[in-house]
Design an enzyme around this catalytic site. Sequence first.
Site, PDB file in Angstrom:
ATOM      1  N   TRP A 101      47.131  30.199 -12.541  1.00 31.27           N
ATOM      2  CA  TRP A 101      45.768  30.813 -12.461  1.00 31.27           C
ATOM      3  C   TRP A 101      45.484  31.277 -11.148  1.00 31.27           C
ATOM      4  CZ3 TRP A 101      44.376  31.577 -17.053  1.00 31.27           C
ATOM      5  CH2 TRP A 101      44.733  30.665 -18.194  1.00 31.27           C
ATOM      6  N   ASP A 169      38.076  28.533  -7.556  1.00 30.49           N
ATOM      7  CA  ASP A 169      38.358  28.408  -8.995  1.00 30.49           C
ATOM      8  C   ASP A 169      38.168  26.585  -9.208  1.00 30.49           C
ATOM      9  OD1 ASP A 169      38.868  28.121 -11.784  1.00 30.49           O
ATOM     10  OD2 ASP A 169      40.353  29.617 -11.483  1.00 30.49           O
ATOM     11  N   LYS A 194      36.576  23.056 -20.043  1.00 32.13           N
ATOM     12  CA  LYS A 194      37.307  21.837 -19.545  1.00 32.13           C
ATOM     13  C   LYS A 194      36.327  20.825 -19.298  1.00 32.13           C
ATOM     14  CE  LYS A 194      40.870  25.122 -19.074  1.00 32.13           C
ATOM     15  NZ  LYS A 194      41.056  26.434 -18.387  1.00 32.13           N
TER      16      LYS A 194
END
Length: 358
Positions: A101, A169, A194
């Site tokens: 990511w 993030d 999530k």
Amino acid sequence: MEKINFTAGPSILPKEVFAEMAQGVIDYNGSGLSLLEVSHRGPAFTAIIQEAIQLVKDLLKLPSQYEVLYMMGGASTQFPLIPYNLLPIDGVAGYVDTGTWSTKAIKAAKVFGDVDVCASSEDDQFKFIPKDFKVDPEWAYFHLTSNNTIAGTQLHQVPDSGDVPIVIDMSSDIFSKKIENIEQYGMIYASAQKNLGPSGATLVIIDKNLLGKTNRNIPEIFDYQKHIAKDSVLNTPAVFAIWGCMLTLRWIKKTGFKKIEKDNLKKAELLYAELDNNPLFFPRIKAVEDRSIMNVTFDIKRNELEKTFMVFCENHGVVGIKGHRSVGGFRASLYNAMPVEGVEKLVKLLQDFTWRFG
Ligand SMILES: *Cc1c(COP(=O)(O)O)cnc(C)c1O
């Protein structure tokens, strides 16, 4: 049979959230209408988005310079929006590369300007969190990923960045514990699916004083300032997902960070202890201080048994432990809504399987 679901995302949410959403899809609060068929500017959804914003402010005790947004496009869309909004045309941004990511975030930022990748664990397949780097006080911002969902590592100690705002993030560990020292962050962002709600919404928490300084001409829909001005209803928002976030945030508030963090630590300890001692399975992340408490990645010494173990788990109602397609092996995601008993069941299955095949 009821399933125990360890999937990485979209993932489990509290049962009461699913129940309330199921009811409201049919008939929202006795209105005779589904929440999905009413205007996003009407009273029902306006109350939802306002509460969803307020709950984040309350839970994180956000100082007044921070704005809370619900956007669309996932964390992936934030990767380009961050430099678009925060990186001046002739500026430089710092990034640490800790996995898939962050690599994507770096690639997107390079489209907009100069990126200084000050540290990376790529050479070791992202199996640790780099700690040896220097923050340049000239950077417009410093980007980090708090939990590496695919590799299974987590940043347990956020580095001191001086006056450079941290952009982070937190997609896979937001609200898994209290966030310390909130004012070091210029921006916190997270995909919902999530730990926070159904997919479709992206939470953005941003210090509004950082905005409007890039000299870029930003189309309205990509401009954080425009979204702030319209309280996240610049265009049609992700109604269903934001509603799910609001209900999950209520559950987080009711449960409290103390219990949430305690349970999360307990779950991770149970699973890592088994993996450290099991003769057949082993944890992928050897650096104990960098292990994720949200996504536990592990492997089996006898590769030919990988599929057999997956089927064994499924036969016992345990699903979603297949590792990310890019790295293989196994991954158990222990998000907030996963009960301790779920992890106890997985540990038992690891033991039983080892007894039979090990
Ligand atoms: C899942 C994830 C993303 C991507 O989320 P999308 O909603 O698919 O864009 C980004 N960063 C992290 C840390 C993630 O876990």
